[in-house]
Design an enzyme around this catalytic site. Structure first.
Site, PDB file in Angstrom:
ATOM      1  N   ARG A  22      36.392  21.275  63.575  1.00  0.00           N
ATOM      2  CA  ARG A  22      37.560  22.055  63.993  1.00  0.00           C
ATOM      3  C   ARG A  22      37.896  23.128  62.962  1.00  0.00           C
ATOM      4  O   ARG A  22      39.005  23.205  62.468  1.00  0.00           O
ATOM      5  CB  ARG A  22      38.764  21.131  64.195  1.00  0.00           C
ATOM      6  CG  ARG A  22      38.558  20.070  65.225  1.00  0.00           C
ATOM      7  CD  ARG A  22      38.440  20.658  66.596  1.00  0.00           C
ATOM      8  NE  ARG A  22      38.515  19.568  67.583  1.00  0.00           N
ATOM      9  CZ  ARG A  22      38.142  19.701  68.814  1.00  0.00           C
ATOM     10  NH1 ARG A  22      37.658  20.831  69.246  1.00  0.00           N
ATOM     11  NH2 ARG A  22      38.240  18.686  69.644  1.00  0.00           N
ATOM     12  N   HIS A 136      39.659  25.616  58.113  1.00  0.00           N
ATOM     13  CA  HIS A 136      40.018  24.595  59.093  1.00  0.00           C
ATOM     14  C   HIS A 136      41.132  25.128  59.984  1.00  0.00           C
ATOM     15  O   HIS A 136      42.079  25.776  59.520  1.00  0.00           O
ATOM     16  CB  HIS A 136      40.469  23.301  58.403  1.00  0.00           C
ATOM     17  CG  HIS A 136      40.408  22.146  59.329  1.00  0.00           C
ATOM     18  ND1 HIS A 136      41.368  21.901  60.282  1.00  0.00           N
ATOM     19  CD2 HIS A 136      39.467  21.184  59.477  1.00  0.00           C
ATOM     20  CE1 HIS A 136      41.032  20.837  60.978  1.00  0.00           C
ATOM     21  NE2 HIS A 136      39.881  20.372  60.504  1.00  0.00           N
ATOM     22  N   HIS A 137      40.990  24.851  61.277  1.00  0.00           N
ATOM     23  CA  HIS A 137      41.948  25.377  62.255  1.00  0.00           C
ATOM     24  C   HIS A 137      43.353  24.834  62.042  1.00  0.00           C
ATOM     25  O   HIS A 137      44.342  25.433  62.476  1.00  0.00           O
ATOM     26  CB  HIS A 137      41.472  25.063  63.674  1.00  0.00           C
ATOM     27  CG  HIS A 137      41.912  26.071  64.687  1.00  0.00           C
ATOM     28  ND1 HIS A 137      43.181  26.591  64.750  1.00  0.00           N
ATOM     29  CD2 HIS A 137      41.235  26.678  65.679  1.00  0.00           C
ATOM     30  CE1 HIS A 137      43.265  27.436  65.746  1.00  0.00           C
ATOM     31  NE2 HIS A 137      42.098  27.518  66.322  1.00  0.00           N
ATOM     32  N   ALA A 138      43.505  23.714  61.349  1.00  0.00           N
ATOM     33  CA  ALA A 138      44.840  23.186  61.059  1.00  0.00           C
ATOM     34  C   ALA A 138      45.580  24.065  60.050  1.00  0.00           C
ATOM     35  O   ALA A 138      46.795  23.983  59.930  1.00  0.00           O
ATOM     36  CB  ALA A 138      44.750  21.758  60.527  1.00  0.00           C
ATOM     37  N   VAL A 140      45.059  27.669  59.833  1.00  0.00           N
ATOM     38  CA  VAL A 140      45.352  28.978  60.425  1.00  0.00           C
ATOM     39  C   VAL A 140      44.931  28.997  61.886  1.00  0.00           C
ATOM     40  O   VAL A 140      44.032  28.276  62.291  1.00  0.00           O
ATOM     41  CB  VAL A 140      44.630  30.143  59.689  1.00  0.00           C
ATOM     42  CG1 VAL A 140      45.081  30.287  58.274  1.00  0.00           C
ATOM     43  CG2 VAL A 140      43.133  30.006  59.769  1.00  0.00           C
TER      44      VAL A 140
END
Length: 154
Positions: A22, A136-138, A140
């Site tokens: 992710r 990591h998408h968490a 940005v």
């Protein structure tokens, strides 16, 4: 005491595995400046490594069974892991760059380190170099990621 991980960001961690990481990435390709460009890659790597990450780029997730998941801020960074220089072998074609970026993008980011890496890629043909940024998408989303890249280039 840490900072609570918002539910949407937590879902990125809970649904992530080696086959379905992710994180997001961006490739930026630059021409070397006509004057003073011979050592531009070394200077870019040096500048990134000197920078001290700020929230959220200094955080790691703490996913515990009892209690709420939270972010923990990290004080010590291995900036040589977060910022790496890679040199393509000649001729440094766009196809070689694409293959390298695919290899760099594939693995999950380590959860015991803040979730980002920058690869400064040298050796591109036509006097170019590239940045590959993996986050990591968490940390940005797409829009905020583009804004951060824009600010980092100034």
């Amino acid at each position: 005491m840490g900072i609570a991980i918002p539910m949407l960001d937590l879902m990125f961690f809970l649904t992530e595995d080696q086959d379905n990481p992710r994180h997001v990435g961006a490739v930026l390709i630059f021409e070397r400046p006509a004057r003073g460009g011979a050592d531009i890659v070394r200077r870019v790597v040096s500048a990134y490594r000197r920078a001290r990450p700020v929230p959220p780029f200094n955080r790691v997730p703490v996913l515990i069974r009892a209690g709420l998941p939270e972010w923990r801020e990290v004080r010590d960074f291995d900036m040589r892991w977060h910022v790496q220089q890679v040199t393509l072998p000649p001729p440094g074609s766009d196809a070689q760059l694409h293959e390298l970026v695919a290899q760099l993008h594939a693995p999950m980011l380590e959860r015991d380190r803040p979730g980002w890496q920058v690869f400064v890629i040298d050796g591109l043909e036509r006097n170019r170099f590239a940045l590959f940024i993996k986050v990591h998408h968490a940390l940005v989303d797409g829009e905020s990621g583009i804004e951060l890249v824009h600010r980092s280039l100034s």
